[in-house]
Write a protein that holds these residues in place. Structure first.
Motif, PDB file in Angstrom:
ATOM      1  N   PRO A 199       0.816  -1.217   0.000  1.00 40.65           N
ATOM      2  CA  PRO A 199       0.000   0.000   0.000  1.00 40.65           C
ATOM      3  C   PRO A 199       0.848   1.265   0.000  1.00 40.65           C
ATOM      4  CG  PRO A 199       0.056  -0.944   2.184  1.00 40.65           C
ATOM      5  CD  PRO A 199       0.751  -1.925   1.287  1.00 40.65           C
ATOM      6  N   ARG A 200       0.292   2.297  -0.587  1.00 43.59           N
ATOM      7  CA  ARG A 200       0.951   3.597  -0.726  1.00 43.59           C
ATOM      8  C   ARG A 200       0.238   4.594   0.183  1.00 43.59           C
ATOM      9  NH1 ARG A 200       3.356   6.292  -5.369  1.00 43.59           N
ATOM     10  NH2 ARG A 200       2.956   8.523  -5.309  1.00 43.59           N
ATOM     11  N   PHE A 201       1.021   5.371   0.953  1.00 42.86           N
ATOM     12  CA  PHE A 201       0.436   6.326   1.883  1.00 42.86           C
ATOM     13  C   PHE A 201       0.964   7.724   1.590  1.00 42.86           C
ATOM     14  CE2 PHE A 201       0.304   2.228   3.955  1.00 42.86           C
ATOM     15  CZ  PHE A 201      -1.007   2.170   4.413  1.00 42.86           C
ATOM     16  N   ALA A 202       0.064   8.702   1.631  1.00 44.52           N
ATOM     17  CA  ALA A 202       0.422  10.074   1.282  1.00 44.52           C
ATOM     18  C   ALA A 202       0.969  10.859   2.464  1.00 44.52           C
ATOM     19  CB  ALA A 202      -0.788  10.799   0.693  1.00 44.52           C
ATOM     20  N   THR A 203       0.599  10.492   3.690  1.00 45.57           N
ATOM     21  CA  THR A 203       1.052  11.225   4.872  1.00 45.57           C
ATOM     22  C   THR A 203       1.392  10.250   5.993  1.00 45.57           C
ATOM     23  OG1 THR A 203      -1.100  11.423   5.989  1.00 45.57           O
ATOM     24  CG2 THR A 203      -0.574  13.073   4.281  1.00 45.57           C
ATOM     25  N   PHE A 204       2.154  10.736   6.956  1.00 49.71           N
ATOM     26  CA  PHE A 204       2.487   9.886   8.098  1.00 49.71           C
ATOM     27  C   PHE A 204       1.245   9.584   8.928  1.00 49.71           C
ATOM     28  CE2 PHE A 204       4.390   8.416  11.997  1.00 49.71           C
ATOM     29  CZ  PHE A 204       5.479   7.697  11.544  1.00 49.71           C
ATOM     30  N   GLY A 205       0.324  10.522   8.973  1.00 53.41           N
ATOM     31  CA  GLY A 205      -0.924  10.268   9.684  1.00 53.41           C
ATOM     32  C   GLY A 205      -1.683   9.099   9.091  1.00 53.41           C
ATOM     33  N   ASP A 206      -1.674   8.987   7.760  1.00 54.78           N
ATOM     34  CA  ASP A 206      -2.333   7.856   7.102  1.00 54.78           C
ATOM     35  C   ASP A 206      -1.671   6.536   7.494  1.00 54.78           C
ATOM     36  OD1 ASP A 206      -4.033   9.616   5.798  1.00 54.78           O
ATOM     37  OD2 ASP A 206      -2.820   9.677   3.964  1.00 54.78           O
ATOM     38  N   VAL A 207      -0.347   6.539   7.549  1.00 55.00           N
ATOM     39  CA  VAL A 207       0.379   5.335   7.958  1.00 55.00           C
ATOM     40  C   VAL A 207       0.011   4.949   9.387  1.00 55.00           C
ATOM     41  CG1 VAL A 207       2.664   4.412   8.500  1.00 55.00           C
ATOM     42  CG2 VAL A 207       2.315   5.671   6.388  1.00 55.00           C
ATOM     43  N   THR A 208      -0.011   5.938  10.264  1.00 54.11           N
ATOM     44  CA  THR A 208      -0.331   5.677  11.669  1.00 54.11           C
ATOM     45  C   THR A 208      -1.701   5.031  11.809  1.00 54.11           C
ATOM     46  OG1 THR A 208       0.999   7.587  12.341  1.00 54.11           O
ATOM     47  CG2 THR A 208      -0.588   6.733  13.939  1.00 54.11           C
ATOM     48  N   ARG A 209      -2.685   5.591  11.138  1.00 54.01           N
ATOM     49  CA  ARG A 209      -4.045   5.047  11.235  1.00 54.01           C
ATOM     50  C   ARG A 209      -4.121   3.629  10.680  1.00 54.01           C
ATOM     51  NH1 ARG A 209      -4.983  10.560  10.480  1.00 54.01           N
ATOM     52  NH2 ARG A 209      -4.787  10.426   8.205  1.00 54.01           N
ATOM     53  N   ALA A 210      -3.412   3.368   9.590  1.00 55.54           N
ATOM     54  CA  ALA A 210      -3.431   2.029   9.000  1.00 55.54           C
ATOM     55  C   ALA A 210      -2.796   1.001   9.929  1.00 55.54           C
ATOM     56  CB  ALA A 210      -2.705   2.044   7.655  1.00 55.54           C
ATOM     57  N   ILE A 211      -1.699   1.380  10.573  1.00 53.97           N
ATOM     58  CA  ILE A 211      -1.023   0.444  11.476  1.00 53.97           C
ATOM     59  C   ILE A 211      -1.887   0.154  12.693  1.00 53.97           C
ATOM     60  CG2 ILE A 211       0.963   0.140  12.999  1.00 53.97           C
ATOM     61  CD1 ILE A 211       2.608   1.761  10.962  1.00 53.97           C
ATOM     62  N   ILE A 212      -2.477   1.175  13.265  1.00 52.65           N
ATOM     63  CA  ILE A 212      -3.325   0.966  14.440  1.00 52.65           C
ATOM     64  C   ILE A 212      -4.519   0.087  14.082  1.00 52.65           C
ATOM     65  CG2 ILE A 212      -4.873   2.142  16.054  1.00 52.65           C
ATOM     66  CD1 ILE A 212      -2.815   4.391  16.198  1.00 52.65           C
ATOM     67  N   ALA A 213      -5.043   0.249  12.872  1.00 49.83           N
ATOM     68  CA  ALA A 213      -6.152  -0.603  12.440  1.00 49.83           C
ATOM     69  C   ALA A 213      -5.736  -2.065  12.381  1.00 49.83           C
ATOM     70  CB  ALA A 213      -6.660  -0.145  11.078  1.00 49.83           C
TER      71      ALA A 213
END
Length: 224
Positions: A199-213
């Motif tokens: 997966p490709r993420f545009a911001t670090f916030g997006d990465v954080t949310r994906a990992i927590i999920a």
């Protein structure tokens, strides 16, 4: 289950491009060949390692790549990395991951002493349980030596980890160890590159949310 998140440093957590350009511009000026460097070109060189970066930016002014790299690293060690060089949302995201119970690590080709200094200067060093930088005797990424050392120090298997990186080099080393990879699209990868199916993420916030999920019962293999 995911227990650890391993991050690349430059281009993933810290935007070091301007700092690297400034040092090389100072080196060129001191040699009587002042030159304004192209930031787009610098960004394409950073993930390739110190020597290709210095040689590529200095051009014909680089007469001894090893000596010039040593000078570059010495000047880098004497500089400070401001907290503003962290990408947006990095500090908050890392803190959220720690609060969620994850163990965080760094795996970078940047020499260990420079890596430690950057983490200290930006104030995020305490958030990491393991920091593996470049060193004598171990091959740089994309060879698996450094990432393997990080796994050993974490006492973890690749299946218990995620690797977050911004370049082809990061994707290659994660793939070599069968570690799920998350692509930080804001970094230094070649324009247009996409590590499908990761997966490709545009911001670090997006990465954080994906990992927590992913901490909820869910299949992490889709991040392979």
């Amino acid at each position: 289950m995911i227990r650890h998140v391993i991050f690349d440093l430059d281009g993933t957590l810290v935007d070091s491009c301007r700092a690297c350009m400034t040092i090389v511009e100072q080196m060129l000026a001191d040699r009587g060949v002042p030159r304004r460097l192209d930031e787009r070109r610098a960004r394409t060189l950073i993930s390739r390692g110190g020597k290709p970066l210095v040689r590529g930016l200095m051009g014909d002014a680089c007469l001894d790549a090893d000596a010039d790299l040593a000078e570059f690293r010495s000047r880098y060690a004497d500089s400070r990395t401001p907290e503003t060089d962290l990408y947006p949302q990095v500090r908050q995201g890392l803190e959220q991951l720690v609060q969620a119970g994850l163990s965080l690590a760094i795996c970078t080709n940047k020499p260990q002493n420079l890596c430690d200094a950057v983490l200290r200067d930006t104030g995020i060093a305490p958030l990491f349980d393991c920091v593996v930088g470049g060193r004598e005797g171990l091959r740089a990424k994309p060879e698996p030596d450094l990432l393997g050392l990080a796994l050993d120090r974490l006492g973890a298997s690749a299946s218990q980890c995620l690797f977050v990186g911004d370049s082809e080099v990061d994707h290659e080393v994660a793939h070599a160890l069968a570690m799920p990879f998350l692509f930080a699209a804001w970094g230094y990868a070649q324009e247009g590159w996409n590590p499908h199916p990761s997966p490709r993420f545009a911001t670090f916030g997006d990465v954080t949310r994906a990992i927590i999920a992913l901490l909820e019962p869910e299949d992490a293999r889709r991040y392979g």
